[in-house]
Structures are given as C-alpha cells and as structure tokens.
Design a protein around this motif. Structure first.
Motif, PDB file in Angstrom:
ATOM      1  N   ALA A   5      -9.446   7.573  -6.712  1.00  0.00           N
ATOM      2  CA  ALA A   5      -9.933   7.070  -5.619  1.00  0.00           C
ATOM      3  C   ALA A   5      -9.489   7.780  -4.331  1.00  0.00           C
ATOM      4  CB  ALA A   5      -9.483   5.581  -5.346  1.00  0.00           C
ATOM      5  N   LEU A   6      -8.145   8.278  -4.397  1.00  0.00           N
ATOM      6  CA  LEU A   6      -7.880   8.922  -3.022  1.00  0.00           C
ATOM      7  C   LEU A   6      -8.513  10.461  -3.034  1.00  0.00           C
ATOM      8  CD1 LEU A   6      -3.859   8.437  -3.233  1.00  0.00           C
ATOM      9  CD2 LEU A   6      -5.550   7.376  -1.734  1.00  0.00           C
ATOM     10  N   GLY A  51     -11.552  10.918  -3.984  1.00  0.00           N
ATOM     11  CA  GLY A  51     -13.041  10.423  -3.316  1.00  0.00           C
ATOM     12  C   GLY A  51     -12.768  10.192  -1.680  1.00  0.00           C
ATOM     13  N   LEU A  52     -11.702  10.076  -1.290  1.00  0.00           N
ATOM     14  CA  LEU A  52     -11.636   9.693   0.033  1.00  0.00           C
ATOM     15  C   LEU A  52     -11.351  11.008   0.911  1.00  0.00           C
ATOM     16  CD1 LEU A  52      -9.522   6.360   0.246  1.00  0.00           C
ATOM     17  CD2 LEU A  52     -12.093   6.823   0.842  1.00  0.00           C
ATOM     18  N   VAL A 107     -14.007  12.449   3.260  1.00  0.00           N
ATOM     19  CA  VAL A 107     -14.037  11.626   4.794  1.00  0.00           C
ATOM     20  C   VAL A 107     -12.902  11.751   5.440  1.00  0.00           C
ATOM     21  CG1 VAL A 107     -14.016   9.019   5.373  1.00  0.00           C
ATOM     22  CG2 VAL A 107     -15.256   9.585   3.358  1.00  0.00           C
ATOM     23  N   ALA A 108     -11.439  12.050   4.968  1.00  0.00           N
ATOM     24  CA  ALA A 108     -10.405  12.160   5.735  1.00  0.00           C
ATOM     25  C   ALA A 108     -10.583  13.572   6.361  1.00  0.00           C
ATOM     26  CB  ALA A 108      -9.050  12.244   4.764  1.00  0.00           C
TER      27      ALA A 108
END
Length: 184
Positions: free
Chosen positions: A15-16, A18-19, A22-23
């Motif tokens: 999940a991290l 995948g972010l 965005v970050a």
C-alpha cells in the motif's frame, strides 16, 4: 522458502509503495508552486487554510452543511431512482415511454446539471440537494430497473401461489431481490 525465492511484501508495504507516486507529486507540487496561486496553491497552504477555518469556527459547521447536503441528496436519489427504476423494470409500457428520454439525459455529464440547478433553484442548500440527487439517481435508477427485470418469475409466481398480498409480495420477495442491484 528456497534461497532463490524473494520474500512476499506485506500488504502495508504494498500500500505504501502504491502511494509513492502521489507523495512524489505532492512534494513536487509543494516545491514548484507559488504561495500566491489562486488555482493551485501548494499543499502546505491547504493545511494552513483548514487550521484558519477551524480557528474561525467555520470548519465544523461547513462540514455538517456539506454532509447534510450529500445525505439528503442521497436519500432523495434512492427514493426517486428506486421508484422510477421499479416502474421501468416492471412495466414494458413505461420502459418504452421513458427509455429514450433516460438515454438522452444519461449522456449529459452530471457536472453540467449543477449550473442548471443553481439557476433554477438558487445557490442554497436545496439546489445542492437537488444536484446531488439528480447526479446520483441515474445509476440507482438504471441498476434498479435491471434488477427488477431480473427478478426470477418463479419467485413472483410462488408468492402468488402461497397467497401473499401485494404489499407482502413487495416486502418479502421483490424488495429483497432488488437490494443487491440497488446497492451496486
């Protein structure tokens, strides 16, 4: 696990990962955008504005107002979409009469209905509720009509055979058959 196998990442790490895009986008946005930008202020300015709204005492009333608008609009969409969808799905005459109009209106983007609602109803909460209800009712209406058409005839015949009244048939057979489609 053999020596050549790689360990499987945990769901949190996945999940991290995948972010990360965005970050990265937010970091680039923060570093490249001017604080004076009216259209795209940097993300740090968002936090400052939220804290300022909270300090001014307008944040929580605004959240309540917005959630109330969406909740009322959703309830209206469920009622209107459910009733019209049931009517379309259960009657071939209504289906033939309304399908061309519904197909035409479905092609109109939901965002295009918002200015029309504001022009007709003003800029109050009523126009917001109507806009939400109009936009959300279409998927509910279409899914309900499809679900109504797909209620097995055996269920309807069985409910008549055991002597259920029309309200009992709706409450015990039809509505439970429609709920999965409406929720979709």
């Amino acid at each position: 696990q053999s020596s050549g196998d790689q360990p499987t990442p945990t769901p949190v790490i996945t999940a991290l990962r995948g972010l990360l895009p965005v970050a990265a986008l937010l970091i680039v946005w923060q570093l490249t955008t001017s604080v004076d930008s009216l259209s795209f202020p940097p993300p740090h300015e968002w936090l400052i504005a939220i804290v300022q709204m909270r300090d001014d005492g307008v944040l929580f009333p605004a959240i309540r107002y917005t959630l109330g608008t969406y909740a009322l609009g959703l309830v209206g969409a469920i009622v209107v979409g459910g009733i019209v969808g049931c009517a379309i799905g259960s009657s071939q005459v209504i289906d033939r009469a309304l399908t061309p109009t519904i197909d035409f209106i479905t092609a109109v983007p939901g965002a295009a209905l918002v200015p029309v609602a504001v022009l007709l109803l003003g800029s109050g909460q009523l126009s917001g509720v109507v806009a939400v209800a109009l936009i959300v009712s279409w998927p509910i209406l279409l899914n309900t009509a499809t679900a109504m058409r797909s209620v097995p005839a055996v269920r309807l015949e069985m409910s008549q055979t055991i002597g259920l009244s029309r309200p009992q048939r709706w409450g015990k057979v039809i509505v439970p058959s429609l709920i999965p489609g409406m929720m979709l």
